[in-house]
Scaffold this motif. Structure first.
Motif, PDB file in Angstrom:
ATOM      1  N   ILE A   1     -19.555  17.373   2.652  1.00 38.04           N
ATOM      2  CA  ILE A   1     -20.654  16.444   2.366  1.00 38.04           C
ATOM      3  C   ILE A   1     -20.968  15.583   3.598  1.00 38.04           C
ATOM      4  N   ILE A   2     -19.930  15.087   4.254  1.00 31.50           N
ATOM      5  CA  ILE A   2     -20.151  14.241   5.444  1.00 31.50           C
ATOM      6  C   ILE A   2     -20.831  15.041   6.552  1.00 31.50           C
ATOM      7  N   THR A   3     -20.383  16.300   6.727  1.00 31.97           N
ATOM      8  CA  THR A   3     -21.011  17.151   7.751  1.00 31.97           C
ATOM      9  C   THR A   3     -22.477  17.389   7.446  1.00 31.97           C
ATOM     10  N   ALA A   4     -22.767  17.635   6.141  1.00 32.53           N
ATOM     11  CA  ALA A   4     -24.158  17.857   5.746  1.00 32.53           C
ATOM     12  C   ALA A   4     -24.987  16.597   5.921  1.00 32.53           C
ATOM     13  N   LEU A   5     -24.389  15.439   5.641  1.00 29.73           N
ATOM     14  CA  LEU A   5     -25.116  14.183   5.826  1.00 29.73           C
ATOM     15  C   LEU A   5     -25.513  13.968   7.284  1.00 29.73           C
ATOM     16  N   ILE A   6     -24.681  14.464   8.217  1.00 36.47           N
ATOM     17  CA  ILE A   6     -24.960  14.279   9.641  1.00 36.47           C
ATOM     18  C   ILE A   6     -25.913  15.339  10.176  1.00 36.47           C
ATOM     19  N   LEU A   7     -25.627  16.616   9.867  1.00 37.07           N
ATOM     20  CA  LEU A   7     -26.400  17.705  10.431  1.00 37.07           C
ATOM     21  C   LEU A   7     -27.692  17.963   9.659  1.00 37.07           C
ATOM     22  N   LEU A   8     -27.641  17.851   8.341  1.00 36.61           N
ATOM     23  CA  LEU A   8     -28.819  18.115   7.515  1.00 36.61           C
ATOM     24  C   LEU A   8     -28.897  17.036   6.440  1.00 36.61           C
TER      25      LEU A   8
ATOM     26  N   THR B   1     -23.894  14.742  -6.090  1.00 31.75           N
ATOM     27  CA  THR B   1     -23.172  15.648  -7.021  1.00 31.75           C
ATOM     28  C   THR B   1     -21.676  15.538  -6.854  1.00 31.75           C
ATOM     29  N   SER B   2     -21.255  14.689  -5.915  1.00 33.71           N
ATOM     30  CA  SER B   2     -19.817  14.562  -5.661  1.00 33.71           C
ATOM     31  C   SER B   2     -19.184  13.605  -6.664  1.00 33.71           C
ATOM     32  N   ARG B   3     -17.878  13.434  -6.490  1.00 35.59           N
ATOM     33  CA  ARG B   3     -17.134  12.536  -7.368  1.00 35.59           C
ATOM     34  C   ARG B   3     -17.075  11.107  -6.807  1.00 35.59           C
ATOM     35  N   TRP B   4     -17.888  10.835  -5.792  1.00 36.68           N
ATOM     36  CA  TRP B   4     -17.869   9.484  -5.237  1.00 36.68           C
ATOM     37  C   TRP B   4     -18.434   8.507  -6.260  1.00 36.68           C
ATOM     38  N   ASP B   5     -18.028   7.248  -6.122  1.00 40.06           N
ATOM     39  CA  ASP B   5     -18.578   6.253  -7.032  1.00 40.06           C
ATOM     40  C   ASP B   5     -19.998   5.884  -6.602  1.00 40.06           C
ATOM     41  N   GLN B   6     -20.630   5.109  -7.442  1.00 37.91           N
ATOM     42  CA  GLN B   6     -22.040   4.781  -7.227  1.00 37.91           C
ATOM     43  C   GLN B   6     -22.270   4.054  -5.899  1.00 37.91           C
ATOM     44  N   LYS B   7     -21.368   3.186  -5.554  1.00 40.51           N
ATOM     45  CA  LYS B   7     -21.525   2.404  -4.328  1.00 40.51           C
ATOM     46  C   LYS B   7     -21.478   3.285  -3.100  1.00 40.51           C
ATOM     47  N   LYS B   8     -20.516   4.232  -3.068  1.00 40.07           N
ATOM     48  CA  LYS B   8     -20.397   5.131  -1.923  1.00 40.07           C
ATOM     49  C   LYS B   8     -21.630   6.028  -1.800  1.00 40.07           C
ATOM     50  N   LYS B   9     -22.136   6.469  -2.931  1.00 37.38           N
ATOM     51  CA  LYS B   9     -23.317   7.333  -2.892  1.00 37.38           C
ATOM     52  C   LYS B   9     -24.530   6.604  -2.300  1.00 37.38           C
ATOM     53  N   ILE B  10     -24.693   5.329  -2.694  1.00 35.81           N
ATOM     54  CA  ILE B  10     -25.830   4.554  -2.175  1.00 35.81           C
ATOM     55  C   ILE B  10     -25.686   4.339  -0.654  1.00 35.81           C
ATOM     56  N   ILE B  11     -24.464   3.984  -0.228  1.00 34.77           N
ATOM     57  CA  ILE B  11     -24.231   3.760   1.208  1.00 34.77           C
ATOM     58  C   ILE B  11     -24.475   5.035   2.001  1.00 34.77           C
TER      59      ILE B  11
ATOM     60  N   THR C   1     -26.369   7.538   1.148  1.00 29.94           N
ATOM     61  CA  THR C   1     -27.797   7.857   1.134  1.00 29.94           C
ATOM     62  C   THR C   1     -28.562   7.027   2.166  1.00 29.94           C
ATOM     63  N   VAL C   2     -28.256   5.719   2.239  1.00 31.76           N
ATOM     64  CA  VAL C   2     -28.957   4.843   3.181  1.00 31.76           C
ATOM     65  C   VAL C   2     -28.659   5.236   4.623  1.00 31.76           C
ATOM     66  N   LEU C   3     -27.370   5.454   4.932  1.00 34.08           N
ATOM     67  CA  LEU C   3     -27.003   5.803   6.308  1.00 34.08           C
ATOM     68  C   LEU C   3     -27.587   7.150   6.722  1.00 34.08           C
ATOM     69  N   SER C   4     -27.518   8.117   5.812  1.00 35.12           N
ATOM     70  CA  SER C   4     -28.059   9.438   6.136  1.00 35.12           C
ATOM     71  C   SER C   4     -29.577   9.386   6.291  1.00 35.12           C
ATOM     72  N   GLY C   5     -30.260   8.553   5.484  1.00 37.06           N
ATOM     73  CA  GLY C   5     -31.717   8.425   5.617  1.00 37.06           C
ATOM     74  C   GLY C   5     -32.110   7.808   6.954  1.00 37.06           C
ATOM     75  N   VAL C   6     -31.372   6.775   7.354  1.00 40.39           N
ATOM     76  CA  VAL C   6     -31.648   6.159   8.658  1.00 40.39           C
ATOM     77  C   VAL C   6     -31.413   7.154   9.777  1.00 40.39           C
ATOM     78  N   TRP C   7     -30.322   7.877   9.678  1.00 35.69           N
ATOM     79  CA  TRP C   7     -30.012   8.891  10.698  1.00 35.69           C
ATOM     80  C   TRP C   7     -31.108   9.961  10.754  1.00 35.69           C
ATOM     81  N   PHE C   8     -31.623  10.322   9.580  1.00 35.52           N
ATOM     82  CA  PHE C   8     -32.671  11.342   9.525  1.00 35.52           C
ATOM     83  C   PHE C   8     -33.960  10.835  10.204  1.00 35.52           C
TER      84      PHE C   8
END
Length: 253
Positions: A26-33, A43-53, A55-62
């Protein structure tokens, strides 16, 4: 028979984790794609807070990835521009190197002391001082005299430091001539004095020679000036002093 008692588990069994739920993937996909990584994160087992963080970091990177090509292209264009300017300016640099390093300063209207410093800073020769008027002698101390004319002219290129330079000066407070070498006090041409024309004089006492009338002439020049020559005995103005030969006709020549 007694049934065997089984103690219940204190926690519920965790569901099996799928391969696409692996954190490293998931982390690799967040960085590369980032779009795919964001989908996997939710779809992972991360909690809601981790998913939001994530999403925000990956969106900024994108967004950074999307904007980077334009910035890189602009940087490339900027990098090419100095090269083009340098290539274009190269001939000018060559021409500038071939041109003289200095030009004659404008020293007209300045005292000789200041003009001397300005000129001798550019050439190795001494600045020659001359009088702007032909009839005015330049004193030994002419540092305060003002420059009227200069050679070379102001702005003229100095091909070398051995170029001779000269200035024509006038005393402070004196007007510069229209041209160098003229006279401050031109000599005046004396005017010719006209010779006065002798006029006949009137003698109240008639001449003893019986010339008649009251007109007398002091000499033959006066008779001729009056238009009476020759004058005969008995004519007005006749006198013995005019008739040298005594023949009765005076001033016949």
């Amino acid at each position: 028979m007694y049934q065997q008692y089984q103690q219940p588990h204190s926690y519920a069994p965790q569901p099996l984790r799928r391969w696409w739920q692996h954190p490293a993937l998931i982390i690799t996909a967040l960085i590369l794609l980032p779009p795919a990584g964001i989908a996997l994160a939710w779809t992972s087992r991360w909690d809601q807070k981790k998913k939001i963080i994530a999403t925000v970091l990956s969106g900024v990177w994108f967004l950074v990835i999307l904007l980077t090509p334009d910035s890189a292209k602009k940087s490339g264009d900027d990098a090419k521009s100095p090269a083009a300017v340098t290539t274009t300016a190269a001939p000018q640099s060559s021409a500038a190197s071939a041109a003289p390093a200095s030009a004659m300063p404008d020293v007209v209207g300045t005292p000789f002391a200041g003009a001397e410093k300005a000129v001798e800073a550019l050439v190795d020769t001494e600045l020659t001082a001359l009088s702007a008027y032909a009839d005015v002698t330049l004193p030994a101390d002419h540092t305060t005299w003002v420059v009227c004319f200069q050679e070379p002219a102001a702005g003229a290129a100095l091909a070398s430091k051995s170029v001779p330079a000269s200035v024509h000066l006038v005393a402070a407070g004196t007007t510069c001539p229209a041209e160098k070498g003229t006279s401050l006090k031109p000599k005046s041409t004396p005017k010719a004095t006209p010779t006065p024309t002798p006029k006949p004089t009137v003698d109240e006492d008639a001449s003893s020679s019986g010339g008649g009338g009251s007109v007398s002439y002091s000499n033959c020049a006066a008779v001729k000036a009056a238009g009476k020559a020759p004058i005969r005995r008995g004519d007005p103005g006749y006198g013995r002093h005019l008739d040298k030969d005594g023949d009765g006709i005076a001033c016949e020549r």
